[in-house]
Design a protein around this motif. Structure first.
Motif, PDB file in Angstrom:
ATOM      1  N   ARG A 177       6.282   6.910   4.874  1.00  0.00           N
ATOM      2  CA  ARG A 177       5.542   6.445   3.645  1.00  0.00           C
ATOM      3  C   ARG A 177       4.685   5.219   3.916  1.00  0.00           C
ATOM      4  NH1 ARG A 177       9.500   6.820  -1.611  1.00  0.00           N
ATOM      5  NH2 ARG A 177       9.694   9.014  -0.256  1.00  0.00           N
ATOM      6  N   GLU A 178       3.505   5.288   3.492  1.00  0.00           N
ATOM      7  CA  GLU A 178       2.646   4.389   3.475  1.00  0.00           C
ATOM      8  C   GLU A 178       2.179   3.799   2.149  1.00  0.00           C
ATOM      9  OE1 GLU A 178      -1.013   5.390   5.284  1.00  0.00           O
ATOM     10  OE2 GLU A 178      -1.529   7.067   3.998  1.00  0.00           O
ATOM     11  N   PHE A 179       1.615   2.312   2.254  1.00  0.00           N
ATOM     12  CA  PHE A 179       1.251   1.798   0.920  1.00  0.00           C
ATOM     13  C   PHE A 179      -0.077   2.202   0.717  1.00  0.00           C
ATOM     14  CE2 PHE A 179       0.506  -1.702  -1.845  1.00  0.00           C
ATOM     15  CZ  PHE A 179      -0.751  -2.256  -1.469  1.00  0.00           C
ATOM     16  N   VAL A 180      -0.334   2.548  -0.679  1.00  0.00           N
ATOM     17  CA  VAL A 180      -1.515   2.711  -1.148  1.00  0.00           C
ATOM     18  C   VAL A 180      -2.417   1.738  -1.855  1.00  0.00           C
ATOM     19  CG1 VAL A 180      -3.032   4.282  -2.723  1.00  0.00           C
ATOM     20  CG2 VAL A 180      -1.241   5.205  -1.020  1.00  0.00           C
ATOM     21  N   ALA A 181      -1.379   1.281  -2.941  1.00  0.00           N
ATOM     22  CA  ALA A 181      -2.144   0.097  -3.680  1.00  0.00           C
ATOM     23  C   ALA A 181      -1.006  -0.526  -4.691  1.00  0.00           C
ATOM     24  CB  ALA A 181      -3.380   0.781  -4.505  1.00  0.00           C
ATOM     25  N   ALA A 182      -1.396  -1.760  -4.991  1.00  0.00           N
ATOM     26  CA  ALA A 182      -0.347  -2.445  -5.753  1.00  0.00           C
ATOM     27  C   ALA A 182      -1.050  -3.442  -6.990  1.00  0.00           C
ATOM     28  CB  ALA A 182       0.510  -3.470  -5.216  1.00  0.00           C
TER      29      ALA A 182
ATOM     30  N   THR B  18       3.497 -12.462  -5.161  1.00  0.00           N
ATOM     31  CA  THR B  18       2.908 -11.466  -4.175  1.00  0.00           C
ATOM     32  C   THR B  18       3.039 -10.321  -4.150  1.00  0.00           C
ATOM     33  OG1 THR B  18       3.746 -13.670  -2.725  1.00  0.00           O
ATOM     34  CG2 THR B  18       3.160 -11.520  -1.607  1.00  0.00           C
ATOM     35  N   LEU B  19       1.873  -9.615  -3.838  1.00  0.00           N
ATOM     36  CA  LEU B  19       1.795  -8.096  -3.877  1.00  0.00           C
ATOM     37  C   LEU B  19       2.264  -7.470  -2.469  1.00  0.00           C
ATOM     38  CD1 LEU B  19      -1.349  -7.564  -5.899  1.00  0.00           C
ATOM     39  CD2 LEU B  19       1.009  -7.160  -6.841  1.00  0.00           C
ATOM     40  N   TYR B  20       3.482  -7.009  -2.349  1.00  0.00           N
ATOM     41  CA  TYR B  20       3.824  -6.545  -1.113  1.00  0.00           C
ATOM     42  C   TYR B  20       3.320  -4.954  -0.620  1.00  0.00           C
ATOM     43  CZ  TYR B  20       7.060 -10.422  -1.850  1.00  0.00           C
ATOM     44  OH  TYR B  20       7.601 -11.623  -1.860  1.00  0.00           O
ATOM     45  N   SER B  21       3.333  -4.815   0.628  1.00  0.00           N
ATOM     46  CA  SER B  21       2.976  -3.445   0.837  1.00  0.00           C
ATOM     47  C   SER B  21       4.315  -2.760   1.797  1.00  0.00           C
ATOM     48  CB  SER B  21       1.587  -3.587   2.051  1.00  0.00           C
ATOM     49  OG  SER B  21       2.257  -4.237   2.991  1.00  0.00           O
TER      50      SER B  21
END
Length: 127
Positions: free
Chosen positions: A45-50, A106-109
């Protein structure tokens, strides 16, 4: 706990657009950052946006920067992911999730920082 339901996925040709929605119910959604992740078959699973709880700050993976836009409407308890200029490598199941803590700065990935995952919506981009 927050219940999340993703929608808006589908089949689209390369270069096309889709808008995903993440609708929330449960604890006060507007207090929490929300992220989109994706997972392709056989991959992690990979981060896209937050997006921050207030909507004032956003963060994107390099692979989608300039093509995807995350936004939220706290009155509707919904977060959106506008995806433009789609590529075959964007094909995946897309999930939304909520930050574990309210009013985060904080926006985490990392997926471990999020909880209450939705069931996902399939996005398929044909070449």
């Amino acid at each position: 706990q927050v219940q999340l339901v993703e929608s808006g996925g589908g089949l689209v040709q390369a270069g096309g657009s889709l808008r995903l929605s993440c609708a929330a119910s449960g604890r006060t959604f507007s207090r929490y950052a929300v992220a989109w992740f994706r997972q392709a078959p056989g991959k992690e699973r990979e981060f896209v946006a937050a997006i921050r709880w207030s909507g004032s700050t956003t963060s994107y993976a390099d692979s989608v920067k300039g093509r995807f836009t995350i936004s939220r409407d706290n009155d509707k308890n919904t977060v959106y992911l506008q995806m433009n200029s789609l590529k075959p490598e964007d094909t995946a199941v897309y999930y939304c999730a909520v930050d574990r803590l309210p009013y985060g700065s904080t926006l985490y990935s990392a997926p471990i920082k999020y909880e209450d995952w939705g069931q996902g919506t399939q996005v398929t981009v044909s070449s």
